[in-house]
Design a protein around this motif. Structure first.
Motif, PDB file in Angstrom:
ATOM      1  N   LYS A  13      -1.709   0.041  -8.021  1.00  0.00           N
ATOM      2  CA  LYS A  13      -2.534  -0.500  -6.831  1.00  0.00           C
ATOM      3  C   LYS A  13      -2.126  -2.036  -6.878  1.00  0.00           C
ATOM      4  O   LYS A  13      -2.103  -2.680  -5.592  1.00  0.00           O
ATOM      5  N   TYR A  16       1.048  -1.838  -4.588  1.00  0.00           N
ATOM      6  CA  TYR A  16       0.870  -1.228  -3.308  1.00  0.00           C
ATOM      7  C   TYR A  16      -0.523  -1.692  -2.820  1.00  0.00           C
ATOM      8  O   TYR A  16      -1.394  -0.803  -2.443  1.00  0.00           O
ATOM      9  N   GLU A  17      -0.864  -2.945  -2.831  1.00  0.00           N
ATOM     10  CA  GLU A  17      -2.103  -3.513  -2.444  1.00  0.00           C
ATOM     11  C   GLU A  17      -2.175  -2.899  -0.914  1.00  0.00           C
ATOM     12  O   GLU A  17      -1.333  -3.302   0.102  1.00  0.00           O
ATOM     13  N   HIS A  18      -3.434  -2.388  -0.396  1.00  0.00           N
ATOM     14  CA  HIS A  18      -3.661  -2.287   0.745  1.00  0.00           C
ATOM     15  C   HIS A  18      -2.923  -1.120   1.429  1.00  0.00           C
ATOM     16  O   HIS A  18      -2.948  -0.904   2.696  1.00  0.00           O
ATOM     17  N   GLN A  19      -2.335  -0.291   0.523  1.00  0.00           N
ATOM     18  CA  GLN A  19      -1.332   0.794   1.133  1.00  0.00           C
ATOM     19  C   GLN A  19      -1.747   2.124   0.306  1.00  0.00           C
ATOM     20  O   GLN A  19      -2.321   1.835  -1.051  1.00  0.00           O
ATOM     21  N   ASP A  20      -1.594   3.274   0.734  1.00  0.00           N
ATOM     22  CA  ASP A  20      -1.802   4.405   0.094  1.00  0.00           C
ATOM     23  C   ASP A  20      -0.719   4.527  -0.915  1.00  0.00           C
ATOM     24  O   ASP A  20       0.555   4.332  -0.753  1.00  0.00           O
TER      25      ASP A  20
END
Length: 271
Positions: A13, A16-20
């Motif tokens: 995470k 991939y901040e703010h992403q699935d």
């Protein structure tokens, strides 16, 4: 040794901040082979991005049917990918994965290199390997799996190296647990495949050659001495051969398919 899935997710995470997350994670204590387990999951409907991780394999496999020793403490994972390639280009998946993982770990301060065609090497010793498996339909790769094994905190043979011990000897803190290493390997596979699909094989191959440790090495083929000068887009090793004729030296180039020659490792004590 328990694998902490939440810790892996937390590490991913960060990237991939703010992403699935583009991965579907399946964690096992022991499997026969992560590749085999992933094929079974694909048959049950799992899609590209599905990942199998195990703390131990009982029947791990390397290239060309060789057994891959998989004791507790190592990293063993497989990822399903959407290949978008012709069957004749299947080895490009291995080149892409090897480069992606190596480049990702080098960002963490680990001076990793690639030994042709699919070994990850540190200080001249084998840290890990890659096994790519594909299924083909009408000349196109319809499904593909990238399998990776890396020595983390497990016993290794004389030609191998243990990453955790090496990191400790360097007072290196950028990767301090198996789950972080796993996140870097997953990111590496994805970045390598993305580079291949977006930039193309020419760009990917130039990146791969930048990290290839075998450039300039000498190897005998049919009693002729060859010098490693590169790798073809099909994954074959390019060798410059010099024949010493009575009046002049004649230079030519040949290529060798993976599995037809071995570049070997120096003998060393266990690390």
């Amino acid at each position: 040794m328990e694998f902490n899935q939440q810790l892996l997710v937390d590490n991913l995470k960060v990237e991939y901040e703010h992403q699935d997350l583009p991965f579907s994670l399946h964690i096992f204590n022991t499997v026969s082979s992560t590749n085999q387990t992933l094929w079974q999951l694909i048959d049950q409907g799992e899609k590209p991005g599905c990942v199998v991780i195990a703390t131990q394999q009982t029947s791990g496999r390397g290239q060309w049917g060789r057994q891959w020793q998989s004791p507790t403490g190592g990293l063993y994972l497989s990822m399903a990918i959407d290949p978008q390639l012709e069957a004749t280009s299947s080895y490009q998946l291995t080149l892409a994965s090897a480069w992606g993982i190596t480049a990702q770990l080098r960002k963490c301060g680990i001076p990793l290199g690639i030994k042709w065609p699919n070994d990850l090497v540190l200080n001249g010793r084998k840290l890990g390997g890659i096994l790519t498996e594909t299924k083909v339909n009408k000349g196109q790769i319809s499904q593909a799996i990238i399998g990776v094994g890396i020595n983390w905190d497990n016993l290794v043979p004389a030609t191998g190296i243990n990453l955790k011990l090496w990191l400790n000897s360097q007072d290196h803190q950028m990767i301090d647990h198996l789950e972080m290493l796993t996140s870097k390997v997953l990111l590496g596979i994805k970045s390598g495949i993305d580079c291949l699909q977006v930039e193309g094989i020419s760009i990917l191959l130039s990146h791969y050659l930048d990290l290839l440790t075998n450039m300039g090495d000498h190897v005998y083929v049919n009693n002729l001495l060859g010098t490693v000068v590169g790798v073809t887009e099909e994954g074959n090793l390019r060798l410059r051969i010099t024949n010493c004729e009575p009046k002049a030296a004649v230079t030519s180039e040949i290529s060798c398919q993976p599995g037809t020659i071995s570049l070997g490792y120096p003998q060393a004590s266990v690390q």
